[in-house]
Write a protein that holds these residues in place. Sequence first.
Motif, PDB file in Angstrom:
ATOM      1  N   TRP A  16       0.836  -1.211   0.000  1.00  0.00           N
ATOM      2  CA  TRP A  16       0.000   0.000   0.000  1.00  0.00           C
ATOM      3  C   TRP A  16       0.867   1.256   0.000  1.00  0.00           C
ATOM      4  O   TRP A  16       0.630   2.189  -0.775  1.00  0.00           O
ATOM      5  CB  TRP A  16      -0.926  -0.028   1.212  1.00  0.00           C
ATOM      6  N   TRP A  17       1.883   1.278   0.867  1.00  0.00           N
ATOM      7  CA  TRP A  17       2.750   2.462   0.944  1.00  0.00           C
ATOM      8  C   TRP A  17       3.572   2.628  -0.328  1.00  0.00           C
ATOM      9  O   TRP A  17       3.782   3.754  -0.795  1.00  0.00           O
ATOM     10  CB  TRP A  17       3.678   2.361   2.161  1.00  0.00           C
ATOM     11  N   LEU A  20       1.275   4.006  -2.931  1.00  0.00           N
ATOM     12  CA  LEU A  20       0.990   5.407  -2.640  1.00  0.00           C
ATOM     13  C   LEU A  20       2.151   6.302  -3.076  1.00  0.00           C
ATOM     14  O   LEU A  20       1.939   7.367  -3.673  1.00  0.00           O
ATOM     15  CB  LEU A  20       0.726   5.590  -1.140  1.00  0.00           C
ATOM     16  N   ALA A  21       3.394   5.857  -2.807  1.00  0.00           N
ATOM     17  CA  ALA A  21       4.563   6.638  -3.213  1.00  0.00           C
ATOM     18  C   ALA A  21       4.636   6.746  -4.733  1.00  0.00           C
ATOM     19  O   ALA A  21       4.929   7.820  -5.285  1.00  0.00           O
ATOM     20  CB  ALA A  21       5.831   6.005  -2.654  1.00  0.00           C
ATOM     21  N   ALA A  23       2.119   6.487  -6.882  1.00  0.00           N
ATOM     22  CA  ALA A  23       1.026   7.340  -7.347  1.00  0.00           C
ATOM     23  C   ALA A  23       1.325   8.812  -7.079  1.00  0.00           C
ATOM     24  O   ALA A  23       1.020   9.688  -7.903  1.00  0.00           O
ATOM     25  CB  ALA A  23      -0.272   6.930  -6.658  1.00  0.00           C
ATOM     26  N   ALA A  24       1.955   9.101  -5.932  1.00  0.00           N
ATOM     27  CA  ALA A  24       2.302  10.481  -5.605  1.00  0.00           C
ATOM     28  C   ALA A  24       3.343  11.020  -6.583  1.00  0.00           C
ATOM     29  O   ALA A  24       3.275  12.190  -6.996  1.00  0.00           O
ATOM     30  CB  ALA A  24       2.831  10.564  -4.178  1.00  0.00           C
TER      31      ALA A  24
END
Length: 211
Positions: A16-17, A20-21, A23-24
């Motif tokens: 997940w992290w 998220l990184a 996607a950011a």
Amino acid sequence: MVDPAGPAARTIATLWWVMLAGAAAILALVLGLLLAAFRRRGTASDEAAGVKVWIIGLGLVFSMSVLAALTVYGLFAGQRLMPGAGAGVEAGVGTEVVSVSAQARQWSWRFAYDDRPDHITDDVLHIPAGRPVDVAITTTDVVHSFWVPRLAGKLDAIPGHVNTLRIEADTPGTYQGLTAEYNGPGYRAHVFTVEAHDAQSWDAFVAGDRQ
């Protein structure tokens, strides 16, 4: 999900992290391209250079590289979560796997134990802490979804079919489970708990000394 209490849940939280990184990073690039589009136009040669650098180099190559890396990492993480990949689960290496079954219905869960065939529990799943547990999941009526967020991912319970999910709790305790699938009015109350026992308590449960 981001407060894992078991090896499978930690793998999912890490994934997940990482996603998220990634996607950011892509979002930051897209916003940068958007801001660049509002800049005053330069010469034709400047525009051509900008197309190569921003649109082709960053807009396409960078985004595709990040997405490809996330896909490969996601596949690798997913493989580690498979029940057959016992060596890939941190605390499960070299540890005997416990087998239980979970049968869903509107609106309860019924659990049975290979180590204690004569015992069935409703809405409370008993497992040993620190050992991998394979949960054979099915249902008697409609599709449900078995999920203990702090211990593992979710897996559907399908009528006439058995899906197997591996879960594991690092420490003894009570963990909340829920049905993560709409299956009719009242599904929000379709919950259960997982009781993770220490070694002595689990031995007592298997022996029939503790209900």
